[in-house]
Design a protein around this motif. Sequence first.
Motif: not given
Length: 247
Positions: A84-88
């Motif tokens: 997800k974008r939070a991981h990125f």
Amino acid sequence: MNQADIQHLLEQVASGAVLPSEALEQLKTLPFRELSCANVDGHRALRTGRNEVIFAQGKTPEQTAEIAGALWEQNHAVMATRAKRAHFEAVLQVVPEAVYHAEAQVITAGKESSEAPGRVAVVTAGTSDIPAAEEACAVLEFQGHNTDRIYDVGVSGIHRLFEKLDRIRGADAVIVAAGMEGALASVIGGLTERPVIALPTGVGYGASFGGLAALLAMLNSCANGIAVVNIDNGYGAACLADKILRR
């Protein structure tokens, strides 16, 4: 560190350019590196030809970033799937070179080399199958291959496919992503001599059972020599294509 890196290091030791003690320090982390949340596999590329990949689903952004930092330090190439974008955003703090492929939900930084790069036609039955196909494309491009995206050419309007046959037949391998009844893989398998990898997707109404109908249809294909991966497993389809092409 892959086989070529280790061979180069040993050649440097043999020539006197690197001290044995310095080489030992570099080799200490090869078997695995113990982190707070994972044991990073340093021998993956030596055994399989490709480095470890992070499966971000179920991992916190902080865990993903910690693993990505260790892999980047070791290999200067990192990939995470189902991110997800939070991981990125967390990975970006430790690996500024990271790029997020939003539709594929894949993070990449750097690029793995490929001894025999090829061209893979990645075909979808419909627009809804594109996310799984994009996962395959992101992985293939990270591995050093070229991709040819041929989207929305399913059997409900099969005339769309015939216009693209030259591109499909000219590829070194073909990945076919389809949901619903999954018929497109059989059709393409009967039209080309190239290796065909069927990628069932979870697209469809109730009786598709989240991709199970497409999976079973592809497994029962009457076209010869089709390989089938798991539902929505674009990563697995890409890795199989990579192994075929590197042979």
